[in-house]
Enzyme design. Structure first.
Site, mmCIF file in Angstrom:
data_model
loop_
_atom_site.group_PDB
_atom_site.id
_atom_site.type_symbol
_atom_site.label_atom_id
_atom_site.label_comp_id
_atom_site.label_asym_id
_atom_site.label_seq_id
_atom_site.Cartn_x
_atom_site.Cartn_y
_atom_site.Cartn_z
ATOM 1 N N GLU A 35 0.875 -1.169 0.000
ATOM 2 C CA GLU A 35 0.000 0.000 0.000
ATOM 3 C C GLU A 35 0.911 1.217 0.000
ATOM 4 O O GLU A 35 1.693 1.413 0.917
ATOM 5 C CB GLU A 35 -0.907 -0.024 1.233
ATOM 6 C CG GLU A 35 -2.135 0.884 1.111
ATOM 7 C CD GLU A 35 -1.844 2.334 1.419
ATOM 8 O OE1 GLU A 35 -1.648 3.111 0.452
ATOM 9 O OE2 GLU A 35 -1.795 2.680 2.590
ATOM 10 N N CYS A 83 -2.710 8.319 4.032
ATOM 11 C CA CYS A 83 -2.666 8.092 2.588
ATOM 12 C C CYS A 83 -4.031 8.332 1.962
ATOM 13 O O CYS A 83 -4.146 8.537 0.754
ATOM 14 C CB CYS A 83 -2.161 6.687 2.278
ATOM 15 S SG CYS A 83 -3.032 5.393 3.160
#
Length: 513
Positions: A285, A319
């Protein structure tokens, strides 16, 4: 087994919860400055060289010191994990799941203590820290139950005189490289998923927040995890990171972090090293450049509130944070003005005092964000913020930059700080084009009352997590499986029904009767 239920967040409007959190902060304060060893198998190893974890809100305050691993100790950790795998892979899935459930119960009883540590070590205000701890509990609970569902594999057909079974077996030694922005939830989730699937782990936590990981390792040991299944190995990426990724006995790498580091890991993991007999799996990720679109047919107060909360929660260090607001021109000025008003009301300060926003994580992050603020003054119109102070801690005022070109650096590059760029679109179609014009594809949100535009976005907004009429942060385990497209990573969908299979391989067994 009791069905999975999302861990509730703490209501800090209640005086009893405020008092409990303040008590937890005092307890953590009394524990600051301790030394934490490496954990390799059943050995606790102290090294001369240390990683010093500091409070980003008060850089004079040392949270703790962790021993720092070198390549020799990294080799020892991998060998220990490889040896332990031979027994751990044969442990009953129920027994592995029970350890996760026990660990979640321990953490739940000490919830405020862990959250208070996050307030100190990661600079998280109370609600952000509480959500981090709740998510860690959720991951443990959810993956334990998922493993029970998967333990017998999947049904396949058998013909007369034939018996076929399709089951999952663990991969082997996994390297977990966890981030500093969710140093408890993501660290615990990625580690627990690998372990409950039957793998052994070498955990290298982020150097900016290694103490909470040390505490988690202690919890897993208390919950009954056998020695050698989870090996705790703080160290620098240059010293041991590449070594662990390259090691021929490493079977998979679970990484959460920046795009550039993720690409480096992906490239290195693709090479077959001497003695290696498999293709390594990478679960990654890698960040985002996330957009909230506001349509002309929208609840404009909801739009402004969603942008501000998504952009500035935990100082934009998510994020999934909203770093781009793309507004249809009919309502652009209204939403911008209201977002600016809301932003100016936000409190910034020491997270122990529970403001809305605390510091960024360290000097490097402070310098990077401030450089983007300077860039913003040339690429757009500064509306709010634009100021920072790193004399005591790493504090930056929440910043809105308006009238930014969609192709500008401010609209294209991941900043990871409290800055949101506003861009104007002629219509919803153009807004969607702008939202898709980055190399990332993690989260996005659309504020609209138009069912037609919702359906268009559902098909064409290319992100792994799309939200309608809410902010673009705050995915809940088991409810909104999380992971993105393109340079946002491998779309691993953490907290979802497919995640554990990434840590296993399928085996078909056929018997003629």
């Amino acid at each position: 087994m009791i069905p999975y239920k999302h861990e509730p967040l703490t209501d800090f409007s209640k005086s009893s919860n405020i008092a409990a959190y303040q008590s937890a902060l005092k307890k953590i304060q009394s524990q600051l400055g301790r030394d934490y060893p490496l954990v390799i198998g059943n050995k606790k190893i102290m090294t001369e060289e240390k990683i010093i974890s500091r409070n980003p809100a008060d850089k004079r305050e040392v949270i703790g010191l962790t021993s720092k691993a070198n390549k020799e100790l990294a080799e020892k950790a991998v060998q220990t994990a490889a040896e332990t795998f031979e027994s751990w892979r044969k442990a009953e899935p129920e027994a592995r799941a029970d350890i996760l459930l026990k660990a979640s119960a321990i953490i739940r009883r000490r919830k405020h203590e862990f959250s208070a540590l996050l307030t100190k070590e990661a600079g998280k205000p109370w609600s952000e820290a509480d959500a981090d701890t709740a998510e860690a509990i959720d991951f443990l609970e959810y993956y334990a139950r998922q493993m029970i569902q998967l333990k017998n594999g999947m049904p396949v057909k058998s013909r007369p005189g034939e018996l076929n079974r399709y089951s999952y077996i663990p991969l082997g030694v996994g390297i977990v490289l966890s981030p500093w922005n969710f140093p408890f939830a993501i660290m615990a989730g990625t580690t627990a998923a690998a372990i409950v699937a039957g793998n052994t782990v070498v955990l290298k936590p982020a150097s900016a927040a290694p103490v909470v990981a040390a505490k988690f390792v202690e919890v897993m040991e208390e919950a009954g995890l056998p020695a050698g299944v989870l090996n705790y190995l703080p160290g620098s990426g240059t010293d041991i990171g590449d070594y662990l990724v390259d090691h021929p006995q490493t079977r998979f790498i679970s990484f959460t972090g920046s795009r550039d580091v993720g690409l480096r890991i992906f490239e290195r993991a693709s090479k077959v090293n001497e003695g290696q007999i498999w293709l390594k799996r990478v679960i990654a990720e890698m960040g985002g450049k996330d957009t909230i679109i506001v349509d002309k047919e929208a609840d404009l107060e909801l739009a402004a509130q969603s942008i501000v909360k998504s952009a500035f929660g935990f100082s934009g260090q998510k994020c999934s944070a909203c770093s781009r607001a793309v507004i249809v021109e009919d309502v652009y000025d209204h939403v911008l003005q209201r977002a600016a008003e809301l932003t100016k009301e936000l409190s910034v300060g020491n997270p122990a005092d529970n403001p809305f926003m605390g510091p960024v994580i360290d000097q490097s992050a402070f310098d990077k964000v401030m450089s983007y603020i300077q860039l913003g003054k040339t690429e757009g119109r500064m509306i709010t913020g634009g100021e920072g102070d790193s004399s005591h801690g790493y504090f930056i005022q929440p910043t809105i930059v308006a009238d930014v070109d969609p192709q500008s650096r401010l609209m294209q590059e991941e900043i990871f700080g409290p800055i949101v760029a506003f861009s104007k679109a002629k219509n919803f179609h153009e807004a969607l084009e702008i939202a898709n014009n980055t190399e990332y594809g993690l989260t996005g949100a659309v504020i609209t009352n138009s069912r037609e535009n919702m359906e268009r976005a559902r098909k064409d907004f290319h992100v792994g997590n799309l939200y309608f009429n809410r902010g673009c942060t705050g995915a809940v385990v088991g409810y909104q499986p999380f992971g993105g497209f393109n340079m946002s990573g491998t779309d691993s969908k953490a907290g979802g029904p497919d995640y554990l299979q990434l840590h296993m391989q399928a085996k078909t067994v056929s018997e003629m009767l």
